[in-house]
Write a protein that holds these residues in place. Structure first.
Motif, mmCIF file in Angstrom:
data_model
loop_
_atom_site.group_PDB
_atom_site.id
_atom_site.type_symbol
_atom_site.label_atom_id
_atom_site.label_comp_id
_atom_site.label_asym_id
_atom_site.label_seq_id
_atom_site.Cartn_x
_atom_site.Cartn_y
_atom_site.Cartn_z
ATOM 1 N N VAL A 1 0.835 -1.194 0.000
ATOM 2 C CA VAL A 1 0.000 0.000 0.000
ATOM 3 C C VAL A 1 0.876 1.254 0.000
ATOM 4 N N ILE B 1 -2.354 -1.013 -3.821
ATOM 5 C CA ILE B 1 -3.462 -0.171 -3.359
ATOM 6 C C ILE B 1 -2.899 1.203 -3.004
ATOM 7 N N ILE C 1 -3.681 4.895 -1.247
ATOM 8 C CA ILE C 1 -4.572 5.678 -0.389
ATOM 9 C C ILE C 1 -4.313 7.150 -0.705
ATOM 10 N N ALA D 1 -6.619 -0.186 -7.448
ATOM 11 C CA ALA D 1 -7.449 -0.047 -6.249
ATOM 12 C C ALA D 1 -7.059 1.211 -5.491
ATOM 13 N N ILE D 2 -8.046 2.070 -5.224
ATOM 14 C CA ILE D 2 -7.789 3.364 -4.583
ATOM 15 C C ILE D 2 -8.749 3.549 -3.415
ATOM 16 N N LEU D 3 -8.199 3.964 -2.279
ATOM 17 C CA LEU D 3 -9.031 4.415 -1.160
ATOM 18 C C LEU D 3 -8.864 5.932 -1.096
ATOM 19 N N PHE E 1 -9.565 9.603 0.421
ATOM 20 C CA PHE E 1 -9.987 10.413 1.569
ATOM 21 C C PHE E 1 -10.254 11.863 1.180
ATOM 22 N N GLN F 1 -10.961 0.335 -9.177
ATOM 23 C CA GLN F 1 -11.984 0.469 -8.142
ATOM 24 C C GLN F 1 -11.588 1.566 -7.164
ATOM 25 N N VAL F 2 -12.545 2.432 -6.856
ATOM 26 C CA VAL F 2 -12.316 3.477 -5.862
ATOM 27 C C VAL F 2 -13.291 3.267 -4.713
ATOM 28 N N ARG F 3 -12.812 3.364 -3.503
ATOM 29 C CA ARG F 3 -13.689 3.432 -2.329
ATOM 30 C C ARG F 3 -13.437 4.789 -1.698
ATOM 31 N N ASN F 4 -14.513 5.440 -1.288
ATOM 32 C CA ASN F 4 -14.387 6.781 -0.735
ATOM 33 C C ASN F 4 -14.609 6.786 0.764
ATOM 34 N N GLU F 5 -13.746 7.470 1.462
ATOM 35 C CA GLU F 5 -13.949 7.723 2.887
ATOM 36 C C GLU F 5 -14.209 9.207 2.980
ATOM 37 N N ASN F 6 -15.480 9.561 2.875
ATOM 38 C CA ASN F 6 -15.775 10.983 2.863
ATOM 39 C C ASN F 6 -16.399 11.400 4.186
#
Lengths: 210, 210
Positions: B86, B148, B150, B172-174, B176, B188-193
């Protein structure tokens, strides 16, 4: 403004439109079409129009939306045209980062109280706010009129913190602990579970061809 | 294990079961019923059984599930029985907190690289990892075999970081940063908003009776 029940996903999109409108206003743009807003957030323009129609007409007449007026109305809907008193419980890495995170203040979320049970942390100052003793939590949450609690403690402590916060009359919790919280129905919890997001990415990487 | 497409919400629940199973194992419990798992995560036992049925039978015969075996199988499904490399891009408050956040390492998410463009931050060490110059991002992402990324940079920089990361072959991206990222379909993106979660809470407080 209609007081009709609006879905969680509509609320989330309104937050995104709000952010996009902020950016457009900064860039000096005075009107915006539903197509443009849709493109900024990767959704359809029909969805944008549907979301905004919940709140009555916003003066679109083929000219698009007035960016400032629309931003103002969304702010009112989301409750962003006022200040909220926020407490952070847990002054570890995540809690400290959140206390220092300037974006919250800009949106009206004022960190008024930071609590921890570690004697080494109690008395420290983070961005001018003193870390207070968690044993005084109930008294301090009420004294500071806290409305939103951010829980940033380890998983095994999170439920007991949530119980205390609920007993102190708080109805809104943002939970960073990697576990599910059980709260009464009049309390809302939103979870920021970074572990779950990371695992969703590792699932994707494991199960797709590279 | 079936390679059938599993929904995003099932994956999230599997992550929760995984965490609940970890806790049960720590507490010395060797079997668990679907009812018990359901209660831990605030869902129905029918849902638990349905989720687990996706992956074939896990040896339940009225005795419940073997906690260790079930945890192992979920770990395999989620890709948690291996290490992931990561990178954290952005060594501000959030990026630093994530770099120090021990939970990621425990799950196999190894922070191998931290990047920032601020000369004051380049060369600093966070948990033994040197902050490297963002201008060398592409080279370093590939050298460290990063899988991955971040993204923990301000909103206005996030899209250009995402573009670079995608060009470097990361899938793969997280995220923020408080904004939507546009990426090709193989990423794929996951968002921590956090802002969106806070606004959802302020909406709730504004529109419910106190």
């Amino acid at each position: 403004m209609s007081k009709r029940k609006i879905s969680e996903s509509t609320i989330r999109r309104l937050s995104k439109y709000y952010r996009s409108l902020e950016r457009l206003i900064q860039e000096g743009q005075s009107t915006v079409s539903s197509e443009e807003l849709a493109a900024m957030d990767g959704i359809t323009s029909a969805q944008v129009r549907k979301d905004l129609s919940f709140f009555g007409t916003f003066g679109k007449r083929g000219l698009g939306y007035d960016t400032r007026a629309l931003k103002e109305q969304i702010a009112e809907i989301l409750g962003l045209n006022r200040k909220w008193n926020v407490a952070i419980i847990g002054a570890g890495n995540i809690g400290r980062a959140l206390a220092k995170y300037g974006e919250f203040e800009k949106q009206g979320f004022q960190i008024k109280l930071i609590l921890d049970s570690d004697p080494e942390k109690i008395g420290q100052e983070i961005r001018g706010i003193r870390v207070e003793d968690y044993r005084k939590a109930r008294e301090l949450l009420q004294k500071e009129n806290i409305e939103i609690a951010i829980i940033a403690v380890p998983a095994q402590a999170a439920q007991s913190v949530a119980d205390l916060v609920v007993e102190a009359g708080i109805r809104a919790i943002l939970n960073f602990a990697p576990c599910s919280l059980h709260v009464p129905p009049h309390v809302q919890v939103r979870n920021e579970n970074m572990a779950i997001e990371m695992e969703s990415l590792s699932y994707f990487l494991t199960n797709s061809e590279s």
